[in-house]
Design a protein around this motif. Structure first.
Motif, PDB file in Angstrom:
ATOM      1  N   LEU A  12      -1.509 -41.262  40.437  1.00 18.99           N
ATOM      2  CA  LEU A  12      -0.334 -41.419  39.577  1.00 18.99           C
ATOM      3  C   LEU A  12      -0.727 -41.329  38.109  1.00 18.99           C
ATOM      4  CD1 LEU A  12       2.675 -41.946  39.193  1.00 18.99           C
ATOM      5  CD2 LEU A  12       2.166 -44.405  39.349  1.00 18.99           C
ATOM      6  N   ASN A  13      -1.832 -41.937  37.725  1.00 17.95           N
ATOM      7  CA  ASN A  13      -2.290 -41.862  36.334  1.00 17.95           C
ATOM      8  C   ASN A  13      -2.631 -40.427  35.945  1.00 17.95           C
ATOM      9  OD1 ASN A  13      -1.932 -44.562  35.717  1.00 17.95           O
ATOM     10  ND2 ASN A  13      -4.010 -45.116  36.332  1.00 17.95           N
ATOM     11  N   GLU A  14      -3.224 -39.687  36.865  1.00 15.55           N
ATOM     12  CA  GLU A  14      -3.529 -38.279  36.593  1.00 15.55           C
ATOM     13  C   GLU A  14      -2.236 -37.484  36.411  1.00 15.55           C
ATOM     14  OE1 GLU A  14      -5.390 -34.597  36.035  1.00 15.55           O
ATOM     15  OE2 GLU A  14      -6.092 -36.643  35.751  1.00 15.55           O
ATOM     16  N   LEU A  15      -1.233 -37.765  37.225  1.00 14.73           N
ATOM     17  CA  LEU A  15       0.054 -37.081  37.090  1.00 14.73           C
ATOM     18  C   LEU A  15       0.711 -37.427  35.749  1.00 14.73           C
ATOM     19  CD1 LEU A  15       2.213 -35.235  38.275  1.00 14.73           C
ATOM     20  CD2 LEU A  15       3.129 -37.218  39.505  1.00 14.73           C
ATOM     21  N   LYS A  16       0.624 -38.683  35.343  1.00 16.34           N
ATOM     22  CA  LYS A  16       1.156 -39.085  34.034  1.00 16.34           C
ATOM     23  C   LYS A  16       0.450 -38.324  32.915  1.00 16.34           C
ATOM     24  CE  LYS A  16       2.062 -43.910  35.200  1.00 16.34           C
ATOM     25  NZ  LYS A  16       1.666 -45.291  34.867  1.00 16.34           N
ATOM     26  N   ARG A  17      -0.879 -38.235  33.019  1.00 12.06           N
ATOM     27  CA  ARG A  17      -1.656 -37.532  32.001  1.00 12.06           C
ATOM     28  C   ARG A  17      -1.233 -36.069  31.917  1.00 12.06           C
ATOM     29  NH1 ARG A  17      -5.387 -34.122  31.522  1.00 12.06           N
ATOM     30  NH2 ARG A  17      -5.832 -33.899  33.737  1.00 12.06           N
ATOM     31  N   ARG A  18      -1.077 -35.433  33.062  1.00 14.99           N
ATOM     32  CA  ARG A  18      -0.659 -34.030  33.077  1.00 14.99           C
ATOM     33  C   ARG A  18       0.737 -33.861  32.485  1.00 14.99           C
ATOM     34  NH1 ARG A  18      -2.476 -31.556  38.939  1.00 14.99           N
ATOM     35  NH2 ARG A  18      -4.712 -31.976  38.733  1.00 14.99           N
ATOM     36  N   TRP A  19       1.631 -34.796  32.798  1.00 13.63           N
ATOM     37  CA  TRP A  19       3.001 -34.735  32.279  1.00 13.63           C
ATOM     38  C   TRP A  19       2.987 -34.872  30.759  1.00 13.63           C
ATOM     39  CZ3 TRP A  19       6.084 -38.611  29.979  1.00 13.63           C
ATOM     40  CH2 TRP A  19       7.420 -38.260  29.805  1.00 13.63           C
ATOM     41  N   MET A  20       2.160 -35.790  30.265  1.00 16.13           N
ATOM     42  CA  MET A  20       2.073 -35.979  28.817  1.00 16.13           C
ATOM     43  C   MET A  20       1.457 -34.754  28.145  1.00 16.13           C
ATOM     44  SD  MET A  20       1.095 -39.993  28.685  1.00 16.13           S
ATOM     45  CE  MET A  20       1.417 -40.254  26.956  1.00 16.13           C
ATOM     46  N   GLU A  21       0.440 -34.156  28.765  1.00 12.69           N
ATOM     47  CA  GLU A  21      -0.180 -32.958  28.206  1.00 12.69           C
ATOM     48  C   GLU A  21       0.777 -31.767  28.212  1.00 12.69           C
ATOM     49  OE1 GLU A  21      -3.825 -32.131  30.253  1.00 12.69           O
ATOM     50  OE2 GLU A  21      -4.914 -33.692  29.170  1.00 12.69           O
ATOM     51  N   ALA A  22       1.729 -31.774  29.161  1.00 12.34           N
ATOM     52  CA  ALA A  22       2.711 -30.689  29.232  1.00 12.34           C
ATOM     53  C   ALA A  22       3.804 -30.855  28.179  1.00 12.34           C
ATOM     54  CB  ALA A  22       3.321 -30.628  30.628  1.00 12.34           C
ATOM     55  N   GLY A  23       3.717 -31.897  27.386  1.00  7.38           N
ATOM     56  CA  GLY A  23       4.694 -32.108  26.323  1.00  7.38           C
ATOM     57  C   GLY A  23       5.846 -33.006  26.723  1.00  7.38           C
ATOM     58  N   GLN A  24       5.684 -33.760  27.785  1.00  4.90           N
ATOM     59  CA  GLN A  24       6.688 -34.691  28.289  1.00  4.90           C
ATOM     60  C   GLN A  24       8.038 -34.011  28.521  1.00  4.90           C
ATOM     61  OE1 GLN A  24       6.755 -38.097  25.695  1.00  4.90           O
ATOM     62  NE2 GLN A  24       4.556 -38.394  25.841  1.00  4.90           N
ATOM     63  N   PRO A  25       8.035 -32.917  29.283  1.00  4.86           N
ATOM     64  CA  PRO A  25       9.292 -32.178  29.484  1.00  4.86           C
ATOM     65  C   PRO A  25      10.298 -32.959  30.334  1.00  4.86           C
ATOM     66  CG  PRO A  25       7.592 -31.349  30.941  1.00  4.86           C
ATOM     67  CD  PRO A  25       6.936 -32.345  30.032  1.00  4.86           C
ATOM     68  N   GLU A  26      11.594 -32.758  30.034  1.00  4.86           N
ATOM     69  CA  GLU A  26      12.644 -33.399  30.825  1.00  4.86           C
ATOM     70  C   GLU A  26      12.731 -32.788  32.212  1.00  4.86           C
ATOM     71  OE1 GLU A  26      16.502 -34.135  29.201  1.00  4.86           O
ATOM     72  OE2 GLU A  26      15.671 -34.363  27.189  1.00  4.86           O
ATOM     73  N   THR A  27      12.514 -31.492  32.288  1.00  7.14           N
ATOM     74  CA  THR A  27      12.504 -30.796  33.584  1.00  7.14           C
ATOM     75  C   THR A  27      11.160 -30.081  33.734  1.00  7.14           C
ATOM     76  OG1 THR A  27      13.624 -28.921  32.571  1.00  7.14           O
ATOM     77  CG2 THR A  27      14.998 -30.489  33.738  1.00  7.14           C
ATOM     78  N   PRO A  28      10.166 -30.830  34.188  1.00  6.12           N
ATOM     79  CA  PRO A  28       8.823 -30.246  34.282  1.00  6.12           C
ATOM     80  C   PRO A  28       8.704 -29.232  35.417  1.00  6.12           C
ATOM     81  CG  PRO A  28       8.821 -32.509  35.059  1.00  6.12           C
ATOM     82  CD  PRO A  28      10.195 -32.231  34.557  1.00  6.12           C
ATOM     83  N   LYS A  29       7.693 -28.430  35.323  1.00  4.46           N
ATOM     84  CA  LYS A  29       7.356 -27.496  36.398  1.00  4.46           C
ATOM     85  C   LYS A  29       6.491 -28.275  37.388  1.00  4.46           C
ATOM     86  CE  LYS A  29       7.738 -23.567  33.418  1.00  4.46           C
ATOM     87  NZ  LYS A  29       7.106 -22.648  32.546  1.00  4.46           N
ATOM     88  N   TRP A  30       7.152 -28.812  38.397  1.00  5.96           N
ATOM     89  CA  TRP A  30       6.488 -29.728  39.330  1.00  5.96           C
ATOM     90  C   TRP A  30       5.328 -29.087  40.067  1.00  5.96           C
ATOM     91  CZ3 TRP A  30       7.051 -34.525  38.375  1.00  5.96           C
ATOM     92  CH2 TRP A  30       8.251 -34.988  37.831  1.00  5.96           C
ATOM     93  N   ASP A  31       5.463 -27.824  40.417  1.00  6.27           N
ATOM     94  CA  ASP A  31       4.375 -27.164  41.138  1.00  6.27           C
ATOM     95  C   ASP A  31       3.094 -27.194  40.323  1.00  6.27           C
ATOM     96  OD1 ASP A  31       6.012 -26.648  43.289  1.00  6.27           O
ATOM     97  OD2 ASP A  31       6.496 -24.605  42.652  1.00  6.27           O
ATOM     98  N   ALA A  32       3.197 -26.935  39.046  1.00  6.80           N
ATOM     99  CA  ALA A  32       2.026 -26.921  38.178  1.00  6.80           C
ATOM    100  C   ALA A  32       1.466 -28.347  37.988  1.00  6.80           C
ATOM    101  CB  ALA A  32       2.363 -26.314  36.833  1.00  6.80           C
ATOM    102  N   LEU A  33       2.341 -29.314  37.810  1.00  7.07           N
ATOM    103  CA  LEU A  33       1.893 -30.689  37.591  1.00  7.07           C
ATOM    104  C   LEU A  33       1.226 -31.275  38.825  1.00  7.07           C
ATOM    105  CD1 LEU A  33       4.794 -32.324  35.541  1.00  7.07           C
ATOM    106  CD2 LEU A  33       2.522 -31.713  34.734  1.00  7.07           C
ATOM    107  N   LEU A  34       1.733 -30.944  40.001  1.00  8.40           N
ATOM    108  CA  LEU A  34       1.236 -31.539  41.234  1.00  8.40           C
ATOM    109  C   LEU A  34       0.101 -30.763  41.881  1.00  8.40           C
ATOM    110  CD1 LEU A  34       4.689 -32.510  42.753  1.00  8.40           C
ATOM    111  CD2 LEU A  34       2.974 -34.091  41.868  1.00  8.40           C
ATOM    112  N   LYS A  35      -0.234 -29.632  41.312  1.00  2.00           N
ATOM    113  CA  LYS A  35      -1.257 -28.773  41.908  1.00  2.00           C
ATOM    114  C   LYS A  35      -2.610 -29.506  41.939  1.00  2.00           C
ATOM    115  CE  LYS A  35      -3.179 -24.182  41.741  1.00  2.00           C
ATOM    116  NZ  LYS A  35      -3.137 -22.879  41.100  1.00  2.00           N
ATOM    117  N   ASN A  36      -3.243 -29.471  43.109  1.00  2.55           N
ATOM    118  CA  ASN A  36      -4.571 -30.048  43.335  1.00  2.55           C
ATOM    119  C   ASN A  36      -4.649 -31.550  43.088  1.00  2.55           C
ATOM    120  OD1 ASN A  36      -5.608 -27.502  44.014  1.00  2.55           O
ATOM    121  ND2 ASN A  36      -6.028 -27.041  41.865  1.00  2.55           N
ATOM    122  N   LEU A  37      -3.573 -32.263  43.293  1.00  7.54           N
ATOM    123  CA  LEU A  37      -3.631 -33.734  43.196  1.00  7.54           C
ATOM    124  C   LEU A  37      -3.929 -34.314  44.553  1.00  7.54           C
ATOM    125  CD1 LEU A  37      -0.774 -34.946  40.837  1.00  7.54           C
ATOM    126  CD2 LEU A  37      -3.211 -35.018  40.474  1.00  7.54           C
TER     127      LEU A  37
END
Length: 95
Positions: A70-95
């Motif tokens: 979960l912390n890794e997913l948070k980090r990725r979300w923050m690095e992606a610019g905290q989008p309202e509608t993130p690209k989930w496939d990219a964020l969840l890849k290799n978790l």
């Protein structure tokens, strides 16, 4: 006051955790199906008859939903610019 690097609002954290759980269910779908098959046609006896399938499913799910993941997913979300509608496939890849 500076917030910790991993700080996200509760609403965002719940959304990230929801997506993480969906991914975990997808990763563990064979074990979930085995548990569902075992429970099919049972009511009370499923508790003891399907104990091993239930345990296997829970082990699999908990491996994919640890606080570290979960912390890794948070980090990725923050690095992606905290989008309202993130690209989930990219964020969840290799978790």
């Amino acid at each position: 006051m500076k917030l910790p690097e991993q700080h996200v609002s509760r609403k965002v954290e719940e959304a990230l955790l929801y997506r993480l759980k969906q991914k975990a269910l997808e990763e563990c779908k064979e074990r979930a199906q085995a548990y569902a098959d075992c429970c099919s046609g049972r009511v009370f006896s499923a508790v003891w008859s399907c104990r091993e399938e239930f345990k296997d499913l829970n082990v699999c799910l908990s491996q994919h939903t640890t606080p570290q993941v979960l912390n890794e997913l948070k980090r990725r979300w923050m690095e992606a610019g905290q989008p309202e509608t993130p690209k989930w496939d990219a964020l969840l890849k290799n978790l």
